[in-house]
Scaffold this motif. Sequence first.
Motif, mmCIF file in Angstrom:
data_model
loop_
_atom_site.group_PDB
_atom_site.id
_atom_site.type_symbol
_atom_site.label_atom_id
_atom_site.label_comp_id
_atom_site.label_asym_id
_atom_site.label_seq_id
_atom_site.Cartn_x
_atom_site.Cartn_y
_atom_site.Cartn_z
ATOM 1 N N UNK A 32 -2.554 6.023 -4.430
ATOM 2 C CA UNK A 32 -2.442 4.860 -3.345
ATOM 3 C C UNK A 32 -1.373 5.537 -2.197
ATOM 4 N N UNK A 33 -0.763 6.479 -2.428
ATOM 5 C CA UNK A 33 0.152 6.749 -1.257
ATOM 6 C C UNK A 33 -0.044 8.340 -0.908
ATOM 7 N N UNK A 34 0.877 8.971 -0.208
ATOM 8 C CA UNK A 34 0.782 10.371 0.273
ATOM 9 C C UNK A 34 0.829 11.007 -1.223
ATOM 10 N N UNK A 35 1.585 10.664 -2.263
ATOM 11 C CA UNK A 35 1.864 11.696 -3.285
ATOM 12 C C UNK A 35 2.132 10.497 -4.460
#
Lengths: 341, 341
Positions: A32-35
């Motif tokens: 759910x995030x960039x990493x």
Amino acid sequence: MTEIASLGEFGLIDRLTDGIELANQSSLKGVGDDAAVLEYHETEVLVTTDLLLEGVHFDLTYVPLKHLGYKSAVVNFSDVYAMNGTPRQITVSLGISKRFTVEHIEALYSGIRHACEIYGVDLVGGDTTSSRQGLVISVTCIGDAPKDKIVYRNGAKDTDLICVSGDLGAAYMGLQLLEREKIASVGQKDFIPKFEGKEYLIERQLKPEARKDIIAELDQAGIKPTAMMDISDGLSSELLHICKQSHTGCRIYEDRIPIDYQTAVMAEELGMNLVTAALNGGEDYELLFTVPLHDHEKVSKLPGVKVIGHITKESLGCAMITRDNTEIELKAQGWNPLAQK
Amino acid sequence: MTEIASLGEFGLIDRLTDGIELANQSSLKGVGDDAAVLEYHETEVLVTTDLLLEGVHFDLTYVPLKHLGYKSAVVNFSDVYAMNGTPRQITVSLGISKRFTVEHIEALYSGIRHACEIYGVDLVGGDTTSSRQGLVISVTCIGDAPKDKIVYRNGAKDTDLICVSGDLGAAYMGLQLLEREKIASVGQKDFIPKFEGKEYLIERQLKPEARKDIIAELDQAGIKPTAMMDISDGLSSELLHICKQSHTGCRIYEDRIPIDYQTAVMAEELGMNLVTAALNGGEDYELLFTVPLHDHEKVSKLPGVKVIGHITKESLGCAMITRDNTEIELKAQGWNPLAQK
């Protein structure tokens, strides 16, 4: 059946990752995030990755998608165990061609998630895209181990014992069997494949397990291997890697190589050389490791582990001693993924 | 030209990874074992992954392999910077079809290794296999950040300022230009594409950079964004992600969106709506972030950063205020990798 385009990338990801919980303390933030964000303050981080392509690594005419998902995850866990570590997280990237529906991808994912549950691993990220060609699966596994527990390939020493877990060649024979039945099924309606008495071979090919149990056994027995690998390309190939990196030679004994009864029957049926299959078959995902000679008694007591030979000086080369006492040089005849077919 | 089959998997890997040195303290062991070994005792670990497929993400008729390698690495670094972290290691998995030679793959790898050198990242592992289809590239990037520095997507608050780095839409216009010239070249011998005065657009598409410099600027200025992402799918799409995860709305201003002169000229030439291109174009790899209102003065002084709007309460929705003062609802019309073409 639901068209993937109707959900879009983020809709599909939401559906596939619905209800995922993080089991490992080291998983701070998952999908759910960039990493993904992980925490490994006490142990070292192990990273391994595998790319599986349709038509090269799997054939969907006989591999169920759920099994494929399970295997894709497990083969990566196996690499982490082969470092004497514990797999903790995976990321899964998929390239999906038009013929797949949401339900297909859900089946694939259910296998991945099932493997994660069984092995205590968290699914923390990935990438999902369309593919112009077949199905593409790229899995990266992150694991950990205390620094002094990590086992590399390069630590084998002269006189060390060479050990393998389980038995060899069954996954390869399973593949031969599946291929045979695939050919037999062509043009036949209501075809029933002949798998009776060969269920073990099919299971070894379609649903391999990583030897988490052997890693635990070794730890309990107080044995730290000097070198270790998992057997994905075949015993010969892996043993040559260990010897090359450790600057040693080796001798293994034909009559010590563990082979299951079903593997032997199948080789007989197909007119194949049984030992060749066990040496070069691959995809067994058993552990190959070396231990110091003084651990002989300890290692001999371990269920599911067999001593098959010993490490020698480099100058002696790598060879197998056959049943009639002949030395045959070991060659890497394992599966070559870059061979032109 | 050298056939890949003549080297085999391990020969090819040896050749591609020859002379690789590990620059980061956290890289304990790179290529050559079942897994790479990394050490992150003081910081958190960030993991991100991208899958790039021929025919979907790139077209080798106009993308040089070296540029493709560079871009494959950089887009992953960008995800780590977008967490306010530092990329440290990558693994690279390749699926290679028959038409590629060793020299082709060396060109691809030289781009990856060049990107690693520029950004101080270590290549620590991967997988290499044949592909029945086109070229498959799967990159996983591992980075780190102190726990209190990590910036997620979900931290934006009402009244926060919305900022972007660089300019938007150029990569998309570069793609349009490359596609136009590809079509124009069909059937023409010695075709010379018309790129004069549009070099910036081509560079933005073929050789994007990750905004390491902006992360450093923010740190030096003592600004910690409340939310951050990199712009890979388009400003609209990314802004909606931040607002959804932060449970906020937003207002951005059309006349504040940074657009390069060449982008504007190209949009005019192609009869395309310039703002649509900047909002939905994607592949800019600029940073989109929010900062508290009290950082307004600090952020205004940063070179290469522009305030384009502000965060609102969730109930106000997400909208752009046009030049003639109309509110237009923002929609995720960015690139959908799962759309059926």
